[in-house]
Scaffold this active site. Structure first.
Site, PDB file in Angstrom:
ATOM      1  N   GLU A   1       4.158   8.022  -1.064  1.00 31.94           N
ATOM      2  CA  GLU A   1       5.364   8.789  -1.413  1.00 31.94           C
ATOM      3  C   GLU A   1       6.525   8.544  -0.446  1.00 31.94           C
ATOM      4  OE1 GLU A   1       2.292   9.866  -1.482  1.00 31.94           O
ATOM      5  OE2 GLU A   1       1.970  11.346  -3.072  1.00 31.94           O
TER       6      GLU A   1
ATOM      7  N   SER B   1       0.470   4.288   5.367  1.00 27.81           N
ATOM      8  CA  SER B   1      -0.545   3.434   4.733  1.00 27.81           C
ATOM      9  C   SER B   1      -1.805   3.424   5.586  1.00 27.81           C
ATOM     10  CB  SER B   1      -0.012   2.009   4.584  1.00 27.81           C
ATOM     11  OG  SER B   1       1.218   2.032   3.906  1.00 27.81           O
TER      12      SER B   1
ATOM     13  N   TYR C   1       0.856  -1.179   0.000  1.00 33.68           N
ATOM     14  CA  TYR C   1       0.000   0.000   0.000  1.00 33.68           C
ATOM     15  C   TYR C   1       0.902   1.242   0.000  1.00 33.68           C
ATOM     16  CZ  TYR C   1      -4.674   1.854   0.004  1.00 33.68           C
ATOM     17  OH  TYR C   1      -5.854   2.446  -0.386  1.00 33.68           O
ATOM     18  N   LEU C   2       1.755   1.251  -1.018  1.00 41.43           N
ATOM     19  CA  LEU C   2       2.884   2.187  -1.041  1.00 41.43           C
ATOM     20  C   LEU C   2       2.433   3.628  -1.284  1.00 41.43           C
ATOM     21  CD1 LEU C   2       5.290  -0.042  -3.194  1.00 41.43           C
ATOM     22  CD2 LEU C   2       5.028   0.012  -0.702  1.00 41.43           C
TER      23      LEU C   2
ATOM     24  N   ASP D   1       9.251   5.430  11.350  1.00 41.86           N
ATOM     25  CA  ASP D   1       9.347   4.339  12.329  1.00 41.86           C
ATOM     26  C   ASP D   1      10.732   4.426  12.965  1.00 41.86           C
ATOM     27  OD1 ASP D   1       6.819   2.687  11.897  1.00 41.86           O
ATOM     28  OD2 ASP D   1       7.566   2.944   9.866  1.00 41.86           O
TER      29      ASP D   1
ATOM     30  N   GLN E   1       4.362  -9.551  13.098  1.00 43.46           N
ATOM     31  CA  GLN E   1       4.553  -8.295  13.819  1.00 43.46           C
ATOM     32  C   GLN E   1       3.238  -7.648  14.258  1.00 43.46           C
ATOM     33  OE1 GLN E   1       6.592  -6.590  10.245  1.00 43.46           O
ATOM     34  NE2 GLN E   1       5.641  -4.685  10.882  1.00 43.46           N
TER      35      GLN E   1
ATOM     36  N   HIS F   1       7.356   5.551   0.829  1.00 37.68           N
ATOM     37  CA  HIS F   1       8.036   4.364   0.276  1.00 37.68           C
ATOM     38  C   HIS F   1       8.760   4.740  -1.029  1.00 37.68           C
ATOM     39  CE1 HIS F   1       4.492   2.501   2.433  1.00 37.68           C
ATOM     40  NE2 HIS F   1       5.491   1.850   2.987  1.00 37.68           N
TER      41      HIS F   1
ATOM     42  N   GLN G   1      11.927   1.502  15.051  1.00 38.13           N
ATOM     43  CA  GLN G   1      12.234   0.357  14.177  1.00 38.13           C
ATOM     44  C   GLN G   1      13.618   0.540  13.531  1.00 38.13           C
ATOM     45  OE1 GLN G   1       9.429  -1.699  11.335  1.00 38.13           O
ATOM     46  NE2 GLN G   1      10.365  -0.313   9.872  1.00 38.13           N
TER      47      GLN G   1
END
Ligand code: PAF
Length: 289
Positions: free
Chosen positions: A41, A192, A38-39, A156, A67, A43, A159
């Site tokens: 800008e 997303s 669900y890319l 993230d 996850q 990504h 992450q």
């Protein structure tokens, strides 16, 4: 649309390995952009950076069940492979790895990657098991694609810090490249999960980015008490009745440990549930002398 580009979409580990082997034979460098699809800008900026820095770019699109917690949005997570393929192709990627869960996790799957310490804060606290799932799947993707470089968004931020630590601790020979948050024109961080928002919630969600920009300005103007900045951000977000704060924290940018005095490399991170529809995160990082 680049008429000459001809992106391949494969679903097996073997097909990825064959592709990468052929690239290596020609001496080509390989970049990996791991995604859940669900890319948007954000990504796209990662893919373009990889395309600029590597001879070939592999994008993985895999909504990783490991996850997600039992009450989270695994089933409803948005998916659109056709649109994703177009975006990847236009951005110059060469291969999409889109496996079924059974290709990634066989019935007898029993091995996990845990990073301790810096997963005991922020999203690690509110989403138990989340980072184990992320680190396990990212390790698998690294082993499958064997990239020279891998690209992750700073949205993230935890992450990114966790993956950098994992790569350093486990001697993975991969350069981790962090890329800046991409925002809508009005400031909302691209995600997303923004698709879950009704127009009304979407509009009210601007309070999240506005509040963190306000916090950043407080620090730029000299405030050094983490508690004061956190409280000001919370108070501002709470002016909207549909915001339910999961956390607002200021932590050491490397260790994710809470700090009292704002000093050095810091991360100010926010997670908010909007109208029960979506859990959104946002942050800023700063180096404070
Ligand atoms: O950031 C994401 O989209 C995911 O956590 C990742 C890194 C692709 C692992 O599933």
């Amino acid at each position: 649309m680049n008429e000459l580009s001809n992106i391949k979409v494969v679903g097996t580990v073997e097909a990825v390995r064959d592709f990468v082997k052929a690239c290596r034979k020609e001496g080509k460098s390989v970049g990996l952009v791991p995604t859940m699809g669900y890319l948007h800008e954000g990504h796209e900026s990662l893919i373009k950076k990889s395309v600029a820095e590597n001879d070939v770019t592999v994008v993985s699109i895999f909504v990783n069940p490991m996850q997600f917690g039992p009450k989270e949005d695994l089933a409803s997570y948005p998916r659109d492979l056709e649109a994703d393929t177009k975006l990847c192709e236009n951005a110059g990627a060469n291969l999409i790895f889109h496996p079924e869960p059974s290709e990634m996790y066989h019935d007898d799957f029993a091995s996990y990657v845990d990073v301790n310490g810096l997963t005991n804060a922020l999203c690690g606290l509110s989403r138990p098991g989340h980072f184990r799932g992320v680190c396990t799947v990212v390790t698998k993707l690294f082993n499958i694609v064997t990239p020279d470089r891998a690209y992750f968004g700073e949205k993230d931020a935890q992450q990114l810090a966790v993956i950098k630590r994992m790569v350093a601790d486990l001697n993975m020979d991969i350069k981790i490249v962090g890329c800046p948050i991409i925002r809508e024109e009005d400031g909302l961080a691209k995600s997303s999960r923004n698709t879950y928002l009704s127009p009304m919630s979407r509009n009210e969600s601007l309070i999240i980015s506005k509040s963190i920009f306000m916090g950043k300005k407080m620090i730029e103007d000299g405030e050094r008490s983490a508690a004061k900045v956190i409280q000001a951000i919370k108070d501002n977000i709470n002016t909207s009745a549909i915001m339910d704060i999961d956390y607002v924290e200021i932590v050491n940018g490397l260790t994710m440990e809470s700090i009292e005095e704002i000093k050095g490399d810091i991360l100010c991170a926010v997670a908010v549930r909007v109208n029960g529809d979506a859990r959104l995160i946002d942050n800023f990082m700063m180096t404070v002398e």
